[in-house]
Scaffold this motif. Structure first.
Motif, mmCIF file in Angstrom:
data_model
loop_
_atom_site.group_PDB
_atom_site.id
_atom_site.type_symbol
_atom_site.label_atom_id
_atom_site.label_comp_id
_atom_site.label_asym_id
_atom_site.label_seq_id
_atom_site.Cartn_x
_atom_site.Cartn_y
_atom_site.Cartn_z
ATOM 1 N N GLU A 59 0.803 -0.967 -0.010
ATOM 2 C CA GLU A 59 -0.007 -0.128 -0.129
ATOM 3 C C GLU A 59 0.891 1.226 0.035
ATOM 4 O O GLU A 59 0.451 2.141 -0.609
ATOM 5 C CB GLU A 59 -0.786 -0.014 1.009
ATOM 6 N N ILE A 60 2.023 1.349 0.676
ATOM 7 C CA ILE A 60 2.855 2.387 0.811
ATOM 8 C C ILE A 60 3.358 2.433 -0.805
ATOM 9 O O ILE A 60 3.541 3.751 -1.164
ATOM 10 C CB ILE A 60 3.985 2.316 1.658
ATOM 11 N N ASP A 61 3.713 1.439 -1.258
ATOM 12 C CA ASP A 61 4.042 1.672 -2.665
ATOM 13 C C ASP A 61 3.223 2.200 -3.546
ATOM 14 O O ASP A 61 3.615 3.145 -4.465
ATOM 15 C CB ASP A 61 4.649 0.401 -3.244
ATOM 16 N N ARG A 62 1.950 1.767 -3.307
ATOM 17 C CA ARG A 62 0.940 2.220 -4.586
ATOM 18 C C ARG A 62 0.638 3.676 -4.067
ATOM 19 O O ARG A 62 0.103 4.236 -4.834
ATOM 20 C CB ARG A 62 -0.213 1.443 -4.131
ATOM 21 N N LEU A 63 0.948 4.351 -3.149
ATOM 22 C CA LEU A 63 0.616 5.620 -2.640
ATOM 23 C C LEU A 63 1.473 6.685 -3.801
ATOM 24 O O LEU A 63 0.751 7.459 -3.891
ATOM 25 C CB LEU A 63 1.257 6.008 -1.325
ATOM 26 N N LYS A 64 2.590 6.243 -4.160
ATOM 27 C CA LYS A 64 3.168 7.219 -5.070
ATOM 28 C C LYS A 64 2.478 7.500 -6.475
ATOM 29 O O LYS A 64 2.721 8.009 -7.257
ATOM 30 C CB LYS A 64 4.559 6.888 -5.466
ATOM 31 N N TYR A 65 1.395 6.678 -6.805
ATOM 32 C CA TYR A 65 0.659 6.541 -8.085
ATOM 33 C C TYR A 65 -0.456 7.401 -7.860
ATOM 34 O O TYR A 65 -1.504 7.379 -8.748
ATOM 35 C CB TYR A 65 0.405 5.078 -8.481
ATOM 36 N N GLN A 66 -0.681 7.864 -6.685
ATOM 37 C CA GLN A 66 -1.870 8.787 -6.377
ATOM 38 C C GLN A 66 -1.984 10.059 -7.141
ATOM 39 O O GLN A 66 -0.665 10.490 -7.396
ATOM 40 C CB GLN A 66 -2.100 9.108 -4.999
ATOM 41 N N SER A 67 -2.920 10.624 -7.452
ATOM 42 C CA SER A 67 -3.149 12.178 -8.196
ATOM 43 C C SER A 67 -2.077 13.074 -7.221
ATOM 44 O O SER A 67 -2.199 12.913 -5.923
ATOM 45 C CB SER A 67 -4.377 12.456 -8.364
ATOM 46 N N LEU A 68 -1.623 14.138 -8.031
ATOM 47 C CA LEU A 68 -0.934 15.127 -7.344
ATOM 48 C C LEU A 68 -1.767 15.913 -6.482
ATOM 49 O O LEU A 68 -1.410 16.520 -5.477
ATOM 50 C CB LEU A 68 -0.198 15.821 -8.107
ATOM 51 N N ARG A 69 -3.080 15.826 -6.602
ATOM 52 C CA ARG A 69 -3.947 16.559 -5.799
ATOM 53 C C ARG A 69 -4.319 15.953 -4.383
ATOM 54 O O ARG A 69 -4.719 16.381 -3.610
ATOM 55 C CB ARG A 69 -5.251 16.745 -6.644
ATOM 56 N N VAL A 70 -3.974 14.555 -4.246
ATOM 57 C CA VAL A 70 -3.975 13.883 -3.168
ATOM 58 C C VAL A 70 -2.781 14.197 -2.129
ATOM 59 O O VAL A 70 -1.718 13.850 -2.539
ATOM 60 C CB VAL A 70 -4.535 12.399 -3.297
ATOM 61 N N ASN A 71 -3.117 14.508 -0.854
ATOM 62 C CA ASN A 71 -1.932 14.644 0.068
ATOM 63 C C ASN A 71 -1.902 13.271 0.673
ATOM 64 O O ASN A 71 -2.591 12.774 1.457
ATOM 65 C CB ASN A 71 -2.341 15.530 0.904
ATOM 66 N N ILE A 72 -0.767 12.446 0.251
ATOM 67 C CA ILE A 72 -0.516 11.263 0.724
ATOM 68 C C ILE A 72 0.301 11.260 1.993
ATOM 69 O O ILE A 72 0.257 9.862 2.762
ATOM 70 C CB ILE A 72 0.308 10.338 -0.487
ATOM 71 N N GLU A 73 0.840 12.194 2.494
ATOM 72 C CA GLU A 73 1.794 12.171 3.678
ATOM 73 C C GLU A 73 1.083 11.598 4.888
ATOM 74 O O GLU A 73 1.698 10.923 5.639
ATOM 75 C CB GLU A 73 2.380 13.690 3.963
ATOM 76 N N PRO A 74 -0.048 12.034 5.220
ATOM 77 C CA PRO A 74 -0.767 11.621 6.314
ATOM 78 C C PRO A 74 -1.034 9.932 6.365
ATOM 79 O O PRO A 74 -0.825 9.299 7.302
ATOM 80 C CB PRO A 74 -2.209 12.307 6.445
ATOM 81 N N ARG A 75 -1.405 9.724 5.166
ATOM 82 C CA ARG A 75 -1.734 8.194 5.041
ATOM 83 C C ARG A 75 -0.312 7.193 5.185
ATOM 84 O O ARG A 75 -0.416 6.276 5.682
ATOM 85 C CB ARG A 75 -2.329 7.861 3.825
ATOM 86 N N ARG A 76 0.724 8.000 4.516
ATOM 87 C CA ARG A 76 2.087 7.021 4.454
ATOM 88 C C ARG A 76 2.634 7.278 5.882
ATOM 89 O O ARG A 76 3.196 6.249 6.393
ATOM 90 C CB ARG A 76 2.824 8.126 3.823
ATOM 91 N N ARG A 77 2.440 8.273 6.719
ATOM 92 C CA ARG A 77 2.945 8.291 8.208
ATOM 93 C C ARG A 77 1.953 7.090 8.906
ATOM 94 O O ARG A 77 2.511 6.753 9.735
ATOM 95 C CB ARG A 77 2.759 9.755 8.836
ATOM 96 N N GLN A 78 0.713 7.269 8.644
ATOM 97 C CA GLN A 78 -0.122 6.089 9.388
ATOM 98 C C GLN A 78 0.395 4.722 9.017
ATOM 99 O O GLN A 78 0.459 3.981 10.014
ATOM 100 C CB GLN A 78 -1.483 6.300 9.051
ATOM 101 N N LEU A 79 0.644 4.579 7.990
ATOM 102 C CA LEU A 79 0.829 3.201 7.482
ATOM 103 C C LEU A 79 2.426 2.907 7.914
ATOM 104 O O LEU A 79 2.927 1.665 8.400
ATOM 105 C CB LEU A 79 1.042 3.110 6.097
ATOM 106 N N GLU A 80 3.424 3.942 7.752
ATOM 107 C CA GLU A 80 4.814 3.590 8.530
ATOM 108 C C GLU A 80 4.741 3.498 9.929
ATOM 109 O O GLU A 80 5.479 2.427 10.281
ATOM 110 C CB GLU A 80 5.556 4.660 7.968
#
Length: 92
Positions: free
Chosen positions: A63-84
């Motif tokens: 899931e962390i790897d797939r986050l980099k394919y999200q749209s640039l409009r989506v802020n992935i940092e909170p989700r990335r921190r939660q997963l990490e």
């Protein structure tokens, strides 16, 4: 250890089932298509030998790897921190 024979049999069964569900397709062996089913059989075999926390950690890494394919409009940092954080808790 892994039963390589069973993994190959599973891959061939998946490949055949693909054509059984679609009788209008010609049964021509395409290495890329079979490689997909072989990889799926390997993933299933590996997952069968993992414990529940190991499976969860594996899904988190994917899931962390797939986050980099999200749209640039989506802020992935909170989700990335939660997963990490969850991954670190599982590893610790």
């Amino acid at each position: 250890m892994f039963n390589l024979s069973e993994i190959m049999k599973t891959a061939w069964a998946k490949w055949r089932a693909h054509f059984d569900a679609r009788p209008y397709l010609t049964r021509k062996l395409n290495r890329d298509d079979f490689g997909f089913y072989l990889a799926a059989a390997w993933r299933e075999a590996k997952a069968a030998q993992m414990t529940a926390p190991e499976r969860r950690a594996d899904r988190i890494v994917v899931e962390i790897d797939r986050l980099k394919y999200q749209s640039l409009r989506v802020n992935i940092e909170p989700r990335r921190r939660q997963l990490e954080t969850e991954l670190a808790a599982l590893a610790g």
